[in-house]
Write a protein that holds these residues in place. Structure first.
Motif, PDB file in Angstrom:
ATOM      1  N   ASP A  16       5.543   8.287   1.691  1.00  0.00           N
ATOM      2  CA  ASP A  16       5.129   8.200   3.005  1.00  0.00           C
ATOM      3  C   ASP A  16       5.847   9.078   4.316  1.00  0.00           C
ATOM      4  OD1 ASP A  16       7.625   7.219   2.356  1.00  0.00           O
ATOM      5  OD2 ASP A  16       7.615   5.188   3.885  1.00  0.00           O
ATOM      6  N   THR A  75       3.688   1.841  -3.769  1.00  0.00           N
ATOM      7  CA  THR A  75       2.913   0.962  -3.072  1.00  0.00           C
ATOM      8  C   THR A  75       1.873   0.652  -3.933  1.00  0.00           C
ATOM      9  OG1 THR A  75       1.558   2.826  -2.797  1.00  0.00           O
ATOM     10  CG2 THR A  75       3.086   2.662  -1.168  1.00  0.00           C
ATOM     11  N   ARG A 112       6.954   4.585  -1.034  1.00  0.00           N
ATOM     12  CA  ARG A 112       7.965   4.850   0.298  1.00  0.00           C
ATOM     13  C   ARG A 112       9.103   5.103  -0.262  1.00  0.00           C
ATOM     14  NH1 ARG A 112       5.123  -0.174   0.718  1.00  0.00           N
ATOM     15  NH2 ARG A 112       3.479  -0.060   2.304  1.00  0.00           N
ATOM     16  N   VAL A 159      -0.838   7.046   0.346  1.00  0.00           N
ATOM     17  CA  VAL A 159       0.627   7.094   0.094  1.00  0.00           C
ATOM     18  C   VAL A 159       1.055   6.229  -1.260  1.00  0.00           C
ATOM     19  CG1 VAL A 159       2.783   5.854   1.114  1.00  0.00           C
ATOM     20  CG2 VAL A 159       1.028   6.805   2.564  1.00  0.00           C
TER      21      VAL A 159
END
Length: 251
Positions: A121, A39, A145, A142
């Protein structure tokens, strides 16, 4: 030869998993069910405690230039080892390598403190809720992902040849079933797994599998991949020995 499906990400973790299974004398069926999408987020640096829950999280934190903050906690030995490799030090590693284990290790010391949880996540709310209930101010970053690679699902096409399967998270179970569904073979995949020895790395993964109709045969005493793999291989060998004795029994 005994064949075992393994669902690790397609990086050095899969390379290690394949090598380990080959050393154990079985055929690995490598079917990566997870891919990492960073991210670009950076863990906060004003926390009293910082929790890392994976090798990937440590790598991304290090790449971001994170300098470390407060008491650093690792969910298990592999995360702690990665911290060491990147110039950090794990101050706390729970006896039980899980969110529940981390909460148990920290609950009596975090009231009123700031805790940074840096992870994927798909992290369990057991960790953040448990620490908040212990009186901590919890912030979650986060770092990446977890997505299903488009090529995932080769194991479902070979389901009749699989003697064992190694699930290392609830997400690997979900992605396996989604990939099988796209091939119109979900029910056949579940039936095939129920004719094999299925290993789950911990209770949350077990619950996800069993909720989908997959019977879990083995949960390792220690929540790491090598122990999971060895447990499943040992169980398959024990089953084969029982079958051999049964076949040799006079009737």
């Amino acid at each position: 030869m005994t064949a075992i499906a393994v669902f690790r990400p397609n990086d050095d973790r899969m390379t290690h998993a394949v090598s380990l299974l080959e050393e154990l004398g079985v055929e690995p069926i490598a079917d990566p069910m997870l891919a990492v999408e960073p991210t670009g987020a950076v863990p906060r640096e004003d926390a009293d405690y910082t929790i890392l829950t994976s090798k990937t999280g440590v790598e991304l934190a290090a790449e971001s230039g994170w300098s470390g903050s407060g008491t650093i906690c690792a969910i298990g030995d592999s995360t702690a080892s990665s911290l060491d490799d990147h110039g950090y030090a794990a101050d706390i590693v729970p006896d039980e390598f899980s969110s529940r284990g981390l909460v148990a290790s920290l609950a009596d010391r975090v009231d009123g403190t700031r805790i940074e949880v840096a992870r994927s996540d798909h992290g369990s709310s057991l960790l953040t809720d448990g620490l908040a209930n212990a009186g901590a101010y919890v912030h979650e970053t986060v770092l990446y992902r977890l997505v299903r690679p488009p090529e995932a699902g080769v194991s479902s096409e070979r389901i009749d040849a699989i003697d064992g399967a190694l699930f290392t998270s609830s997400l690997t179970v979900e992605h396996f079933l989604d990939a099988a569904q796209e091939r119109d073979s979900r029910e056949a995949a579940i039936e095939g797994l129920n004719n094999a020895i299925v290993g789950a790395i911990g209770e949350p993964t077990q619950k996800t599998a069993e909720a989908a109709g997959i019977a879990v045969d083995a949960i390792p005493k220690r929540a790491d991949f090598e122990t999971l793999a060895r447990t499943v291989v040992d169980d398959i060998e024990a089953q084969e020995k029982r079958q051999t004795r049964y076949d040799a029994t006079p009737r």
